[in-house]
Design an enzyme around this catalytic site. Structure first.
Site, PDB file in Angstrom:
ATOM      1  N   ASN A 110       1.027  -0.970   0.122  1.00  0.00           N
ATOM      2  CA  ASN A 110       0.093  -0.133  -0.178  1.00  0.00           C
ATOM      3  C   ASN A 110       0.789   0.981  -0.315  1.00  0.00           C
ATOM      4  O   ASN A 110       1.358   1.223   0.785  1.00  0.00           O
ATOM      5  CB  ASN A 110      -1.311   0.063   1.165  1.00  0.00           C
ATOM      6  CG  ASN A 110      -1.597   0.887   1.942  1.00  0.00           C
ATOM      7  OD1 ASN A 110      -1.216   2.348   0.566  1.00  0.00           O
ATOM      8  ND2 ASN A 110      -2.945   0.712   1.864  1.00  0.00           N
ATOM      9  N   HIS A 117       0.823   6.163   2.200  1.00  0.00           N
ATOM     10  CA  HIS A 117       1.874   7.091   2.743  1.00  0.00           C
ATOM     11  C   HIS A 117       3.306   7.891   1.768  1.00  0.00           C
ATOM     12  O   HIS A 117       3.352   8.837   2.207  1.00  0.00           O
ATOM     13  CB  HIS A 117       2.267   6.106   4.176  1.00  0.00           C
ATOM     14  CG  HIS A 117       0.298   6.232   5.156  1.00  0.00           C
ATOM     15  ND1 HIS A 117      -0.254   7.235   5.287  1.00  0.00           N
ATOM     16  CD2 HIS A 117      -0.307   5.520   5.680  1.00  0.00           C
ATOM     17  CE1 HIS A 117      -0.892   6.612   6.002  1.00  0.00           C
ATOM     18  NE2 HIS A 117      -1.374   4.906   5.848  1.00  0.00           N
ATOM     19  N   HIS A 127      -5.333   3.539  -1.248  1.00  0.00           N
ATOM     20  CA  HIS A 127      -6.843   3.758  -0.771  1.00  0.00           C
ATOM     21  C   HIS A 127      -7.701   5.473  -1.286  1.00  0.00           C
ATOM     22  O   HIS A 127      -6.977   5.965  -1.115  1.00  0.00           O
ATOM     23  CB  HIS A 127      -6.479   4.437   1.190  1.00  0.00           C
ATOM     24  CG  HIS A 127      -8.556   3.687   1.646  1.00  0.00           C
ATOM     25  ND1 HIS A 127      -8.452   4.060   3.352  1.00  0.00           N
ATOM     26  CD2 HIS A 127      -9.496   4.212   1.478  1.00  0.00           C
ATOM     27  CE1 HIS A 127      -9.703   4.183   3.548  1.00  0.00           C
ATOM     28  NE2 HIS A 127     -10.590   4.263   2.234  1.00  0.00           N
ATOM     29  N   ARG A 148      -8.784   7.287  -0.617  1.00  0.00           N
ATOM     30  CA  ARG A 148     -10.157   8.336  -0.001  1.00  0.00           C
ATOM     31  C   ARG A 148     -11.063   9.715  -0.014  1.00  0.00           C
ATOM     32  O   ARG A 148     -11.072  10.246  -0.468  1.00  0.00           O
ATOM     33  CB  ARG A 148      -9.669   8.848   2.059  1.00  0.00           C
ATOM     34  CG  ARG A 148      -8.467   7.574   2.303  1.00  0.00           C
ATOM     35  CD  ARG A 148      -7.933   8.356   3.285  1.00  0.00           C
ATOM     36  NE  ARG A 148      -8.938   8.178   4.738  1.00  0.00           N
ATOM     37  CZ  ARG A 148      -9.449   7.265   5.426  1.00  0.00           C
ATOM     38  NH1 ARG A 148      -8.983   6.295   5.480  1.00  0.00           N
ATOM     39  NH2 ARG A 148     -10.356   7.979   6.885  1.00  0.00           N
ATOM     40  N   ARG A 164      -6.970  12.677   1.498  1.00  0.00           N
ATOM     41  CA  ARG A 164      -5.994  12.900   1.634  1.00  0.00           C
ATOM     42  C   ARG A 164      -4.616  12.842   1.638  1.00  0.00           C
ATOM     43  O   ARG A 164      -3.293  13.200   2.193  1.00  0.00           O
ATOM     44  CB  ARG A 164      -6.265  12.856   3.648  1.00  0.00           C
ATOM     45  CG  ARG A 164      -6.296  11.205   3.902  1.00  0.00           C
ATOM     46  CD  ARG A 164      -6.157  10.790   5.066  1.00  0.00           C
ATOM     47  NE  ARG A 164      -7.275  11.256   5.669  1.00  0.00           N
ATOM     48  CZ  ARG A 164      -8.174  10.414   6.937  1.00  0.00           C
ATOM     49  NH1 ARG A 164      -7.148   9.278   7.743  1.00  0.00           N
ATOM     50  NH2 ARG A 164      -9.226  10.759   7.419  1.00  0.00           N
ATOM     51  N   GLU A 223      -8.463   0.305  -2.225  1.00  0.00           N
ATOM     52  CA  GLU A 223      -9.327   0.285  -1.184  1.00  0.00           C
ATOM     53  C   GLU A 223     -10.548   1.441  -1.433  1.00  0.00           C
ATOM     54  O   GLU A 223     -10.027   2.393  -1.689  1.00  0.00           O
ATOM     55  CB  GLU A 223      -8.861   0.897  -0.411  1.00  0.00           C
ATOM     56  CG  GLU A 223      -7.817  -1.262   0.067  1.00  0.00           C
ATOM     57  CD  GLU A 223      -6.841  -0.496   1.678  1.00  0.00           C
ATOM     58  OE1 GLU A 223      -6.996   0.539   2.072  1.00  0.00           O
ATOM     59  OE2 GLU A 223      -6.200  -0.859   1.992  1.00  0.00           O
ATOM     60  N   THR A 270      -8.101   3.557   8.735  1.00  0.00           N
ATOM     61  CA  THR A 270      -9.033   2.626   8.707  1.00  0.00           C
ATOM     62  C   THR A 270      -9.738   2.209  10.095  1.00  0.00           C
ATOM     63  O   THR A 270      -8.393   1.303  10.955  1.00  0.00           O
ATOM     64  CB  THR A 270      -9.148   1.408   7.693  1.00  0.00           C
ATOM     65  OG1 THR A 270      -8.785   2.394   6.733  1.00  0.00           O
ATOM     66  CG2 THR A 270     -10.925   1.040   7.201  1.00  0.00           C
ATOM     67  N   GLU A 306     -10.745  -9.558   3.454  1.00  0.00           N
ATOM     68  CA  GLU A 306      -9.855  -9.116   3.618  1.00  0.00           C
ATOM     69  C   GLU A 306      -9.810  -9.013   5.083  1.00  0.00           C
ATOM     70  O   GLU A 306     -10.517  -8.302   5.890  1.00  0.00           O
ATOM     71  CB  GLU A 306      -9.055  -7.297   3.335  1.00  0.00           C
ATOM     72  CG  GLU A 306      -7.380  -7.349   4.214  1.00  0.00           C
ATOM     73  CD  GLU A 306      -6.844  -6.048   3.228  1.00  0.00           C
ATOM     74  OE1 GLU A 306      -7.428  -5.493   3.180  1.00  0.00           O
ATOM     75  OE2 GLU A 306      -5.917  -5.345   4.069  1.00  0.00           O
ATOM     76  N   HIS A 365      -3.876  -4.695   8.418  1.00  0.00           N
ATOM     77  CA  HIS A 365      -3.445  -3.471   8.952  1.00  0.00           C
ATOM     78  C   HIS A 365      -2.904  -3.601   9.982  1.00  0.00           C
ATOM     79  O   HIS A 365      -2.830  -4.356  10.862  1.00  0.00           O
ATOM     80  CB  HIS A 365      -5.308  -3.067   9.282  1.00  0.00           C
ATOM     81  CG  HIS A 365      -5.451  -1.958   9.220  1.00  0.00           C
ATOM     82  ND1 HIS A 365      -4.245  -1.106  10.487  1.00  0.00           N
ATOM     83  CD2 HIS A 365      -6.203  -1.280   9.002  1.00  0.00           C
ATOM     84  CE1 HIS A 365      -4.741   0.352  10.035  1.00  0.00           C
ATOM     85  NE2 HIS A 365      -5.572   0.112   8.737  1.00  0.00           N
TER      86      HIS A 365
HETATM   87  N1  PXP Z   1      -5.819  -3.453   4.346  1.00  0.00           N
HETATM   88  C1  PXP Z   1      -6.830  -2.306   4.875  1.00  0.00           C
HETATM   89  C2  PXP Z   1      -8.370  -2.661   4.768  1.00  0.00           C
HETATM   90  C3  PXP Z   1      -6.177  -0.700   5.322  1.00  0.00           C
HETATM   91  O1  PXP Z   1      -7.015   0.349   5.147  1.00  0.00           O
HETATM   92  C4  PXP Z   1      -5.178  -0.498   5.141  1.00  0.00           C
HETATM   93  C5  PXP Z   1      -5.220   0.965   5.468  1.00  0.00           C
HETATM   94  O2  PXP Z   1      -4.936   1.534   4.765  1.00  0.00           O
HETATM   95  C6  PXP Z   1      -3.873  -1.643   5.332  1.00  0.00           C
HETATM   96  C7  PXP Z   1      -4.677  -3.169   4.774  1.00  0.00           C
HETATM   97  C8  PXP Z   1      -2.609  -1.373   5.584  1.00  0.00           C
HETATM   98  O3  PXP Z   1      -2.324  -1.155   7.471  1.00  0.00           O
HETATM   99  P1  PXP Z   1      -1.046  -0.371   7.484  1.00  0.00           P
HETATM  100  O4  PXP Z   1      -0.850   0.414   6.518  1.00  0.00           O
HETATM  101  O5  PXP Z   1      -1.242  -0.462   8.634  1.00  0.00           O
HETATM  102  O6  PXP Z   1      -0.112  -1.853   6.731  1.00  0.00           O
END
Ligand code: PXP
Length: 241
Positions: free
Chosen positions: A7, A10, A43, A45, A49, A70, A101, A151, A191
């Protein structure tokens, strides 16, 4: 072997902190795939952001690997997803005030609406995954919606404050994965997974793929800091990089 979807949200968070052009989440996605990731997750959003519509469009156009989008199940984002055609959509709950999330979808309470949305994506051949907590009723409801996968939310496991609590949460994830598999669902998880707590989750039967973001972006910053400083010093010393 279990697959990793990285992901890159960030990376865009750092860019948005200065409303600048770098770092570019597309560039990070290309490097993540070079590093062995099976896919990229972003994601989009509602408040944009971090990644924005242009990031989604550029990443969709540029990468051949799996793109997992996402998203909240809202009319605006559904319309964008149907236009951009990611390889998979993961429906998540979304609150404007949250930092990330918080908790999984309440599929049991929203089964009919979700079934309709999943049907809409099926028409354009996009499989839908539902982000849910490792709770029996939610998994059984997910199985009835026509979703291809779930998931499992690993947040409670990741946030455990003692080895006993971590073990209890890991057992819940393991049981959830077995139940989802017997309900005909593919199983993913994610997550809060990081370099210390992921090895255990990777051994759980039926989990095919992990979505990991924050810890990889944080680690990438530290792994690259020495090189980045060295390159700037080369410039200070009149060398071209
Ligand atoms: N899965 C989902 C559904 C999420 O919303 C997120 C955060 O965007 C992640 C996985 C990844 O989480 P992390 O950034 O804590 O690894």
């Amino acid at each position: 072997m279990i697959k990793l979807c990285v992901n890159v949200d960030h990376v865009a968070t750092v860019r948005q902190a200065r409303l600048a052009l770098e770092p570019d989440p597309l560039e990070a996605a290309i490097l993540a795939l070079k590093g062995g990731a099976a896919g990229i997750t972003i994601h989009l959003r509602e408040d944009r952001r971090h990644v924005n519509d242009s990031d989604l469009h550029r990443i969709r156009k540029s990468i051949k690997a799996k793109l997992n989008l996402e998203m909240a199940a809202t009319a605006e984002i559904i319309k964008i997803a149907l236009k951009e055609l990611p390889d998979q959509v993961t429906l998540v709950p979304e609150k404007r005030q949250e930092l990330t999330t918080e908790g999984g979808l309440d599929v049991a309470a929203d089964e009919n609406r979700l079934r309709g949305i999943i049907e809409e994506f099926k028409r354009v051949k996009i499989p839908v995954s539902l982000f849910i907590d490792p709770i029996k009723e939610q998994i059984e409801a997910a199985g009835r919606t026509g979703a291809e996968s779930i998931e499992i939310n690993t947040a409670a496991y990741s946030e455990a404050t003692s080895p006993e609590e971590e073990k209890r949460e890991a057992i819940k994830i393991k049981e959830a994965a077995t139940l989802a598999n017997s309900n005909g669902l593919k199983v993913y998880a994610g997550h809060g997974l990081n370099y210390k707590n992921t090895a255990m989750i990777a051994t759980i039967p039926h989990i095919e793929e992990l979505n990991i973001g924050h810890s990889i972006v944080a680690r990438a910053l530290m792994a690259g800091m020495e090189t980045a400083v060295g390159e700037m010093l080369d410039i200070l010393n009149g060398k071209s990089i």
